[in-house]
Design an enzyme around this catalytic site. Structure first.
Site, mmCIF file in Angstrom:
data_model
loop_
_atom_site.group_PDB
_atom_site.id
_atom_site.type_symbol
_atom_site.label_atom_id
_atom_site.label_comp_id
_atom_site.label_asym_id
_atom_site.label_seq_id
_atom_site.Cartn_x
_atom_site.Cartn_y
_atom_site.Cartn_z
ATOM 1 N N LYS A 267 0.837 -1.203 0.000
ATOM 2 C CA LYS A 267 0.000 0.000 0.000
ATOM 3 C C LYS A 267 0.871 1.252 0.000
ATOM 4 O O LYS A 267 1.647 1.484 0.922
ATOM 5 C CB LYS A 267 -0.929 -0.008 1.230
ATOM 6 C CG LYS A 267 -1.671 1.306 1.469
ATOM 7 C CD LYS A 267 -2.665 1.226 2.633
ATOM 8 C CE LYS A 267 -3.214 2.602 3.007
ATOM 9 N NZ LYS A 267 -4.169 2.558 4.152
ATOM 10 N N ASP A 272 -2.488 10.108 4.035
ATOM 11 C CA ASP A 272 -3.900 9.752 4.175
ATOM 12 C C ASP A 272 -4.607 10.744 5.104
ATOM 13 O O ASP A 272 -4.505 10.638 6.323
ATOM 14 C CB ASP A 272 -4.026 8.321 4.719
ATOM 15 C CG ASP A 272 -5.472 7.881 4.842
ATOM 16 O OD1 ASP A 272 -6.357 8.568 4.300
ATOM 17 O OD2 ASP A 272 -5.710 6.822 5.468
ATOM 18 N N LYS A 279 -10.116 12.606 8.585
ATOM 19 C CA LYS A 279 -9.632 12.128 9.879
ATOM 20 C C LYS A 279 -9.573 13.284 10.873
ATOM 21 O O LYS A 279 -9.396 14.425 10.472
ATOM 22 C CB LYS A 279 -8.207 11.580 9.730
ATOM 23 C CG LYS A 279 -8.091 10.231 9.049
ATOM 24 C CD LYS A 279 -6.633 9.780 9.037
ATOM 25 C CE LYS A 279 -6.475 8.451 8.311
ATOM 26 N NZ LYS A 279 -7.210 7.345 8.924
ATOM 27 N N ASP A 290 1.681 6.220 5.695
ATOM 28 C CA ASP A 290 0.675 5.270 5.205
ATOM 29 C C ASP A 290 1.149 4.558 3.923
ATOM 30 O O ASP A 290 0.395 3.827 3.304
ATOM 31 C CB ASP A 290 -0.655 6.009 4.963
ATOM 32 C CG ASP A 290 -1.865 5.103 5.123
ATOM 33 O OD1 ASP A 290 -1.731 4.019 5.730
ATOM 34 O OD2 ASP A 290 -2.953 5.475 4.637
ATOM 35 N N ASP A 349 -12.179 7.133 3.851
ATOM 36 C CA ASP A 349 -10.976 6.837 4.641
ATOM 37 C C ASP A 349 -10.596 5.354 4.565
ATOM 38 O O ASP A 349 -9.524 4.966 5.021
ATOM 39 C CB ASP A 349 -11.197 7.274 6.093
ATOM 40 C CG ASP A 349 -9.895 7.394 6.865
ATOM 41 O OD1 ASP A 349 -8.821 7.372 6.233
ATOM 42 O OD2 ASP A 349 -9.961 7.513 8.107
ATOM 43 N N GLU A 351 -9.424 3.791 2.104
ATOM 44 C CA GLU A 351 -8.896 3.984 0.755
ATOM 45 C C GLU A 351 -7.845 2.955 0.374
ATOM 46 O O GLU A 351 -7.651 2.663 -0.799
ATOM 47 C CB GLU A 351 -8.312 5.403 0.631
ATOM 48 C CG GLU A 351 -6.873 5.584 1.119
ATOM 49 C CD GLU A 351 -6.663 5.307 2.599
ATOM 50 O OE1 GLU A 351 -7.651 5.356 3.359
ATOM 51 O OE2 GLU A 351 -5.520 5.016 2.998
ATOM 52 N N ARG A 353 -7.688 -0.256 0.708
ATOM 53 C CA ARG A 353 -8.233 -1.435 0.014
ATOM 54 C C ARG A 353 -8.627 -1.105 -1.425
ATOM 55 O O ARG A 353 -8.595 -1.977 -2.289
ATOM 56 C CB ARG A 353 -9.425 -1.987 0.829
ATOM 57 C CG ARG A 353 -10.554 -1.019 1.017
ATOM 58 C CD ARG A 353 -11.481 -1.416 2.159
ATOM 59 N NE ARG A 353 -10.842 -1.230 3.479
ATOM 60 C CZ ARG A 353 -11.403 -1.573 4.636
ATOM 61 N NH1 ARG A 353 -12.610 -2.131 4.658
ATOM 62 N NH2 ARG A 353 -10.777 -1.371 5.769
HETATM 63 N N1 BES Z 1 -4.311 4.261 7.036
HETATM 64 C C1 BES Z 1 -5.466 4.005 7.789
HETATM 65 C C2 BES Z 1 -5.276 2.956 8.889
HETATM 66 C C3 BES Z 1 -4.297 3.280 9.968
HETATM 67 C C4 BES Z 1 -4.707 3.905 11.114
HETATM 68 C C5 BES Z 1 -2.984 2.906 9.842
HETATM 69 C C6 BES Z 1 -3.788 4.169 12.119
HETATM 70 C C7 BES Z 1 -2.072 3.164 10.841
HETATM 71 C C8 BES Z 1 -2.482 3.801 11.982
HETATM 72 C C9 BES Z 1 -6.579 3.505 6.875
HETATM 73 O O1 BES Z 1 -6.595 4.032 5.609
HETATM 74 C C10 BES Z 1 -7.867 3.854 7.517
HETATM 75 O O2 BES Z 1 -8.142 5.017 7.630
HETATM 76 N N2 BES Z 1 -8.632 2.859 7.923
HETATM 77 C C11 BES Z 1 -9.895 3.052 8.535
HETATM 78 C C12 BES Z 1 -10.855 2.056 7.933
HETATM 79 C C13 BES Z 1 -12.272 2.254 8.337
HETATM 80 C C14 BES Z 1 -12.794 3.542 7.741
HETATM 81 C C15 BES Z 1 -13.054 1.064 7.844
HETATM 82 C C16 BES Z 1 -9.743 2.822 10.041
HETATM 83 O O3 BES Z 1 -9.008 1.921 10.439
HETATM 84 O O4 BES Z 1 -10.343 3.566 10.795
HETATM 85 ZN ZN ZN Z 2 -4.810 4.695 4.874
HETATM 86 MN MN MN Z 3 -7.632 5.859 5.499
#
Ligand code: BES
Ligand code: ZN
Ligand code: MN
Length: 502
Positions: A267, A272, A279, A290, A349, A351, A353
């Site tokens: 990824k 992000d 966020k 990220d 968010d 993103e 996937r």
């Molecule tokens: N990059 C983030 C996940 C993340 C969070 C990585 C903290 C490292 C530290 C990812 O893109 C994300 O925002 N995931 C969301 C998914 C949700 C919206 C289903 C999450 O984990 O809140």
């Molecule tokens: Zn992310």
């Molecule tokens: Mn995200």
């Protein structure tokens, strides 16, 4: 940093510091129980035995003693725990502590005597550990920074292995050096800010590192992604001023094994923000990292080339940042991926996937690997489940998943299995499209992410490594994972490539 192996007596070497491991087995009833250590103790005027007597040192893995040796040189004893319990992380930690201790007094060179019979694996781990312990990120310091305000740079490490076959161990050290260099690159990319490590810059760094390692690198630009139909990468990129790309790194050695080939997918979200599903501000800066999965894949690919592993490996990195904007994708938008599947984007968010989906399809279609790993900082949920030091592993083949967890541990990375089944897949259904990118079912966010990705895997045995925990150390995770980007994933990727090459 130069690392070498020697079987000469360490205290004769002209270096700034001598480091000796002291194992619990070396000490019995507050007495030194091994001849060579007793001699080292005599040569340092009994500093160690005096510390035993005063119970300042017992060989525990946290003990450290600094004494003065011949010629006034510094001698450091590091408690290393029980020799017979030693595993990969013990050796990484030992060498990293040595590097840190010597750097801490601005030393430039050291001998490290692990006081154990070294084989190739242990030697390589020690070389890697020295690199990791000495690592500092300083690409962003201004030109005017004075040398004394910069961290000291360790220049030379000599691993002392009495009676060993130096020729064989030298080859292992060379491997350790390559891997150490790869890990430093991964960390530099991760620590690099979002305005510097853009998708374009990431591609340029990947090209430089991988081409020098004998790989062929192709960067698919925005136009090409449009022609192909990479709707996921393009959707995430819509809000951005920086063009996206997909970096494809091919390693095709002569004499590659016939039965196996590997794809590594990472990824590459260079920043992000969450997009329109923005966020919160606290800690958002960490989202410069990220692209840690991408960094692991790029670093590992270049190392695989330099190590000359006899297996065909392809690395694929989809890269973009995720920004809010008038053009950005909105919750409820429907997009079409490279394989024709449609996805309702309920949360912008989620993103990672979306960009990985296109990359996984491309990897399966174009390269038909027998095995595939993806590395992604995918979900906060994985951090809730496993914490900050372990990655979650999901996959489509239980045996392969078990094997990956074991290979990770051998290399010094902690991986733990998480489940995938048809219920998680069902949870990712959409009311209007083939899939939704988030689920309305409560909990198991890491598994839902994994189940989503599985819909884009066709053919290979595959594992998804959610590295959202260990990608970044917000406090130091011990001597070989300093504060900042860790490079987590590089070692597992390499260990896997090596295992499949056999
Ligand atoms: N990059 C983030 C996940 C993340 C969070 C990585 C903290 C490292 C530290 C990812 O893109 C994300 O925002 N995931 C969301 C998914 C949700 C919206 C289903 C999450 O984990 O809140
Ligand atoms: Zn992310
Ligand atoms: Mn995200």
């Amino acid at each position: 940093m130069r690392i070498s192996v020697s079987n000469a007596s360490p205290l004769r070497a002209k270096v700034d510091s001598h480091v000796f491991a002291v194992w619990s087995e070396d000490i019995r009833g507050r007495k030194i129980a091994s001849d060579d250590l007793a001699k080292i103790d005599r040569d340092t005027r009994g500093a160690l035995s005096a510390a035993f007597a005063r119970q300042r040192f017992s060989g525990k893995a946290s003990d450290q003693l600094i004494a003065t040796g011949p010629g006034g040189r510094e001698v450091i004893f590091l408690g290393a725990g029980k020799r017979r319990d030693a595993k990969a992380r013990t050796w990484l930690t030992l060498a990293a502590r040595a590097a840190k201790a010597v750097q801490g007094v601005r030393g430039k060179s050291l001998t490290l005597s692990p006081r154990a019979e070294l084989d190739e694996t242990l030697t390589r781990l020690l070389a890697e550990g020295a690199h990791l312990g000495a690592y500092h990120y300083d690409e962003m310091r201004g030109k005017g920074t004075k040398a004394k305000d910069k961290p000291a740079r360790l220049a030379a490490v000599t691993l002392c292995a009495s009676g060993a076959d130096i020729r064989a161990l030298t080859a292992a050290v060379k491997k350790g050096e390559v891997i150490g260099e790869a890990l430093a690159l991964a960390r530099d990319l991760i620590n690099g800010p979002g305005n510097v490590i853009t998708p374009t810059a990431l591609a340029a760094r990947a090209k430089a590192w991988c081409e020098a390692g004998g790989l062929q690198v192709e960067v698919l630009d925005k136009r090409k992604l449009e022609k192909m139909g990479c709707g996921g990468i393009l959707a995430v990129n819509r809000g951005s001023a920086e063009p996206p790309c997909m970096i494809v790194m091919r390693y095709r050695p002569r004499g590659a094994v016939k039965g196996a080939s590997l794809a590594l997918v990472g990824k590459g979200v260079t920043f992000d923000t969450g997009g329109i599903s923005l966020k919160p501000g606290a800690k958002m800066h960490l989202m410069k990292a990220d692209m840690s999965g991408a960094a692991a894949v790029i670093a590992a690919m270049g190392a695989i080339g330099r190590l000359g592993l006899p297996i065909n490996v392809t690395g694929i990195v989809p890269a973009t940042d995720n920004m809010p904007d008038g053009n950005a994708i909105k919750p409820g938008d429907v997009i079409t991926h490279l394989n024709g599947k449609t996805v309702e984007v309920l949360n912008t968010d989620a993103e990672g996937r979306l960009i990985l989906a296109d990359a996984l399809v491309h990897a399966c279609r174009e390269f038909k690997p027998t095995h595939m790993l993806d590395f992604a900082t995918l979900t906060g949920s994985c951090v809730i489940a496993l914490g900050e030091r372990m990655a979650g592993v999901m996959g489509n083949d239980d045996e392969f998943r078990t094997r990956i967890c074991a290979l990770g541990e051998e290399a010094g990375e902690d991986l733990w299995p998480l489940p995938l089944n048809e219920d998680f897949t069902a949870a990712m259904k959409s009311d209007v499209a083939d899939l939704a990118n988030i689920s309305s079912e409560h909990g198991a966010g890491a598994e839902q992410g994994g189940a989503f990705l599985q819909e884009f895997v066709d053919g290979p045995k595959w594992c998804h490594l959610d590295i959202a925990g260990p990608f970044f150390a917000s406090t130091p995770f011990g001597p070989y994972r300093c504060k900042g980007g860790t490079g987590f994933g590089v070692l597992t990727a390499l260990q896997t490539a090596e295992a499949l090459a056999e």
